[in-house]
Motif scaffolding. Sequence first.
Motif, PDB file in Angstrom:
ATOM      1  N   GLN A   1       0.801  -1.219   0.000  1.00  0.00           N
ATOM      2  CA  GLN A   1       0.000   0.000   0.000  1.00  0.00           C
ATOM      3  C   GLN A   1       0.842   1.280   0.000  1.00  0.00           C
ATOM      4  OE1 GLN A   1      -4.085   1.282   2.274  1.00  0.00           O
ATOM      5  NE2 GLN A   1      -2.910  -0.354   3.151  1.00  0.00           N
ATOM      6  N   GLN A   2       2.044   1.207   0.520  1.00  0.00           N
ATOM      7  CA  GLN A   2       2.907   2.382   0.595  1.00  0.00           C
ATOM      8  C   GLN A   2       3.232   2.946  -0.796  1.00  0.00           C
ATOM      9  OE1 GLN A   2       6.026  -0.492   2.091  1.00  0.00           O
ATOM     10  NE2 GLN A   2       7.362   1.130   1.344  1.00  0.00           N
ATOM     11  N   TRP A   3       3.073   2.125  -1.842  1.00  0.00           N
ATOM     12  CA  TRP A   3       3.399   2.563  -3.198  1.00  0.00           C
ATOM     13  C   TRP A   3       2.180   3.089  -3.953  1.00  0.00           C
ATOM     14  CZ3 TRP A   3       8.297   2.904  -2.972  1.00  0.00           C
ATOM     15  CH2 TRP A   3       9.085   1.919  -2.378  1.00  0.00           C
ATOM     16  N   LYS A   4       1.060   3.150  -3.297  1.00  0.00           N
ATOM     17  CA  LYS A   4      -0.192   3.463  -3.982  1.00  0.00           C
ATOM     18  C   LYS A   4      -0.137   4.798  -4.721  1.00  0.00           C
ATOM     19  CE  LYS A   4      -5.038   4.307  -2.859  1.00  0.00           C
ATOM     20  NZ  LYS A   4      -6.000   4.407  -1.740  1.00  0.00           N
ATOM     21  N   GLU A   5       0.394   5.826  -4.064  1.00  0.00           N
ATOM     22  CA  GLU A   5       0.427   7.164  -4.663  1.00  0.00           C
ATOM     23  C   GLU A   5       1.288   7.183  -5.913  1.00  0.00           C
ATOM     24  OE1 GLU A   5      -1.694   9.220  -3.198  1.00  0.00           O
ATOM     25  OE2 GLU A   5      -1.319  10.548  -4.904  1.00  0.00           O
ATOM     26  N   ILE A   6       2.446   6.520  -5.835  1.00  0.00           N
ATOM     27  CA  ILE A   6       3.352   6.495  -6.989  1.00  0.00           C
ATOM     28  C   ILE A   6       2.676   5.790  -8.167  1.00  0.00           C
ATOM     29  CG2 ILE A   6       5.523   5.548  -7.869  1.00  0.00           C
ATOM     30  CD1 ILE A   6       6.731   5.961  -5.110  1.00  0.00           C
ATOM     31  N   LEU A   7       2.050   4.656  -7.889  1.00  0.00           N
ATOM     32  CA  LEU A   7       1.383   3.930  -8.971  1.00  0.00           C
ATOM     33  C   LEU A   7       0.234   4.728  -9.552  1.00  0.00           C
ATOM     34  CD1 LEU A   7       2.686   0.995  -7.823  1.00  0.00           C
ATOM     35  CD2 LEU A   7       0.938   0.242  -9.394  1.00  0.00           C
ATOM     36  N   ASN A   8      -0.519   5.380  -8.669  1.00  0.00           N
ATOM     37  CA  ASN A   8      -1.664   6.163  -9.131  1.00  0.00           C
ATOM     38  C   ASN A   8      -1.204   7.255 -10.099  1.00  0.00           C
ATOM     39  OD1 ASN A   8      -4.481   6.659  -9.059  1.00  0.00           O
ATOM     40  ND2 ASN A   8      -4.111   8.400  -7.699  1.00  0.00           N
ATOM     41  N   ASN A   9      -0.158   7.972  -9.713  1.00  0.00           N
ATOM     42  CA  ASN A   9       0.365   9.057 -10.559  1.00  0.00           C
ATOM     43  C   ASN A   9       0.918   8.510 -11.868  1.00  0.00           C
ATOM     44  OD1 ASN A   9      -0.311  10.912  -8.584  1.00  0.00           O
ATOM     45  ND2 ASN A   9       1.724  10.901  -7.643  1.00  0.00           N
ATOM     46  N   HIS A  10       1.604   7.395 -11.786  1.00  0.00           N
ATOM     47  CA  HIS A  10       2.183   6.792 -12.973  1.00  0.00           C
ATOM     48  C   HIS A  10       1.090   6.361 -13.949  1.00  0.00           C
ATOM     49  CE1 HIS A  10       5.846   5.129 -14.790  1.00  0.00           C
ATOM     50  NE2 HIS A  10       5.114   4.130 -15.199  1.00  0.00           N
ATOM     51  N   MET A  11       0.058   5.779 -13.429  1.00  0.00           N
ATOM     52  CA  MET A  11      -1.052   5.322 -14.267  1.00  0.00           C
ATOM     53  C   MET A  11      -1.768   6.502 -14.925  1.00  0.00           C
ATOM     54  SD  MET A  11      -1.254   2.044 -14.389  1.00  0.00           S
ATOM     55  CE  MET A  11       0.502   1.816 -14.195  1.00  0.00           C
ATOM     56  N   ARG A  12      -1.971   7.563 -14.173  1.00  0.00           N
ATOM     57  CA  ARG A  12      -2.650   8.748 -14.726  1.00  0.00           C
ATOM     58  C   ARG A  12      -1.898   9.296 -15.924  1.00  0.00           C
ATOM     59  NH1 ARG A  12      -6.662  11.147 -11.664  1.00  0.00           N
ATOM     60  NH2 ARG A  12      -6.856  10.370  -9.535  1.00  0.00           N
ATOM     61  N   GLN A  13      -0.576   9.227 -15.854  1.00  0.00           N
ATOM     62  CA  GLN A  13       0.236   9.756 -16.959  1.00  0.00           C
ATOM     63  C   GLN A  13       0.247   8.801 -18.149  1.00  0.00           C
ATOM     64  OE1 GLN A  13       4.179  10.739 -15.541  1.00  0.00           O
ATOM     65  NE2 GLN A  13       3.360  11.988 -13.885  1.00  0.00           N
ATOM     66  N   ALA A  14       0.175   7.504 -17.871  1.00  0.00           N
ATOM     67  CA  ALA A  14       0.342   6.520 -18.948  1.00  0.00           C
ATOM     68  C   ALA A  14      -0.960   6.149 -19.643  1.00  0.00           C
ATOM     69  CB  ALA A  14       1.009   5.262 -18.392  1.00  0.00           C
ATOM     70  N   ILE A  15      -2.085   6.333 -18.945  1.00  0.00           N
ATOM     71  CA  ILE A  15      -3.361   5.825 -19.470  1.00  0.00           C
ATOM     72  C   ILE A  15      -3.774   6.580 -20.723  1.00  0.00           C
ATOM     73  CG2 ILE A  15      -5.054   7.288 -18.267  1.00  0.00           C
ATOM     74  CD1 ILE A  15      -5.228   3.539 -17.988  1.00  0.00           C
ATOM     75  N   ARG A  16      -4.328   5.836 -21.686  1.00  0.00           N
ATOM     76  CA  ARG A  16      -4.843   6.449 -22.921  1.00  0.00           C
ATOM     77  C   ARG A  16      -6.347   6.198 -22.956  1.00  0.00           C
ATOM     78  NH1 ARG A  16      -1.438   6.335 -27.607  1.00  0.00           N
ATOM     79  NH2 ARG A  16      -3.407   6.728 -28.697  1.00  0.00           N
ATOM     80  N   LYS A  17      -7.103   7.166 -22.486  1.00  0.00           N
ATOM     81  CA  LYS A  17      -8.555   6.996 -22.455  1.00  0.00           C
ATOM     82  C   LYS A  17      -9.126   6.954 -23.865  1.00  0.00           C
ATOM     83  CE  LYS A  17      -9.344   8.816 -17.852  1.00  0.00           C
ATOM     84  NZ  LYS A  17      -9.939   9.867 -16.995  1.00  0.00           N
ATOM     85  N   ASP A  18      -8.428   7.588 -24.808  1.00  0.00           N
ATOM     86  CA  ASP A  18      -8.919   7.559 -26.190  1.00  0.00           C
ATOM     87  C   ASP A  18      -8.834   6.154 -26.779  1.00  0.00           C
ATOM     88  OD1 ASP A  18      -5.987   8.349 -28.101  1.00  0.00           O
ATOM     89  OD2 ASP A  18      -6.101   7.922 -25.959  1.00  0.00           O
ATOM     90  N   CYS A  19      -8.029   5.300 -26.150  1.00  0.00           N
ATOM     91  CA  CYS A  19      -7.942   3.900 -26.567  1.00  0.00           C
ATOM     92  C   CYS A  19      -8.846   3.006 -25.717  1.00  0.00           C
ATOM     93  CB  CYS A  19      -6.494   3.385 -26.447  1.00  0.00           C
ATOM     94  SG  CYS A  19      -5.344   4.185 -27.558  1.00  0.00           S
ATOM     95  N   GLY A  20      -9.675   3.634 -24.906  1.00  0.00           N
ATOM     96  CA  GLY A  20     -10.590   2.851 -24.076  1.00  0.00           C
ATOM     97  C   GLY A  20      -9.933   2.233 -22.859  1.00  0.00           C
TER      98      GLY A  20
END
Lengths: 130, 329
Positions: free
Chosen positions: B232-251
């Motif tokens: 759980q200690q890594w949650k913030e880092i993963l959350n931020n990383h995912m927000r940057q990497a996610i492509r919502k235009d690709c669904g």
Amino acid sequence: MSDKQLILMVDDDPDLVEAVSMKLESENFRVAKAYDGIQAWEQIKAEKPTLIILDVMMPKKDGYEVCDEIKKDPEYKDITVVLLTAVGAAVTSTKYTHRGGRTTMADEYIPKPIDLDKLMGIVKDYAHWS
Amino acid sequence: MERMKIEGIKLSNELVAIIFDDAQNKKDCGSQFCRLLAGSRVNLPFLSVTNTGEDPRACFCVALEDQDMAKGIIAAEPGLESDCELISSVGLITVFHHQFSLGMLGLLLNILGKGQVPIYGLASSLSTLNFITDYAHLNRAVQVIQDYFSISFDQIYARPDTPAVYREPKIKTYGFSDVLDLSVLELEFQLRRLPEWGLAIYDLGNSGIKFELVLAQYGKEKYLRLSLVFKQQWKEILNNHMRQAIRKDCGEMFHITSPAELVYFFGPHFGERYGIANSTFSALTGKDIPILLTGCSGSVVYLVLPEGKAQGARTLLSETFENPSRANK
């Protein structure tokens, strides 16, 4: 060179190798790993471990063969060999039962599934004697 | 750059993948199918199930020779057939030791994606990463891995010998473990984006984050659902990383479930013997232990549970599975 004793863990089940290795390292041993009988011999010649935990059912060369070869070799015969034999009560159609294990020159036999704490006790006892 | 070292690769015999997707909100389709397979003595060398959201997904593998039996079970059971996809002629490629490294996981996903090796399922065990792909692609997968990792030819184990098959009144294990204070990341992306997401996960590895468990299932419209369990200690880092990497235009989408707990146990020949998964589910069904994720691969059974449920699950499982430490007291 490290003062920690080297244990060689040999099993074709990578999960068991990892679980035992983690336990051994937490008990301050160095660990080498092998996943078949041929690899086991490569590690024995390269590292000369104090003790080997050796599964019997393995590809390429089984544990009985490896154990026999170790105990007949003047250079390696003093290495302690702990054989992990098959689940004795349930498996009846293979030569790899715990009963069969007693015909080898292994120093100790433990039937699977092994109690990891018990295994650590045996390893520490033999390591202390050596 | 020095290549990452792996200790071995194993290849399975030919298998069949059975994927249940959404199953009309039948959250028990995983345990139901396990029960039916166990009743017919059919082994599951691989199982990967997610139940965190509204659309559960399960990926099973059975041996090729069990295909007709599995098809018959699905056809005979109301409600199973409509959300089921059978993928014939698949195989399992097992890579070890993963060292819980996101770097290794990410690199494997990246190179397999670039190498046009499809992934229909993924599950980690204590030491192994197990990928389901087309049986015809197994050798190509090995070649791709050899191009990027340090591994010699004699560390590749192809097509196992006759497996051990037996049944015990109380199934013996090497013991139970649990890991607390976890979070679960679920990510959905199209399979064609596997190389990009492999790279994103590889980059996460540089942050020092390790995974506790990784699962994936293929689903509708060629989407892969990937679940990562981590501290759980890594949650913030993963959350931020995912927000940057996610492509919502690709669904693409992701969400993080937190907190969660992990219980796992393993035993001899668990991957070869029928009934292990069924015994696990049966021990917990109706006992107020919701199972968020299930992974069975290698010799290990993993259960991801809501916070506060791990201890109760271990107690219940101990009634069905033997813990050698307790047995010797």
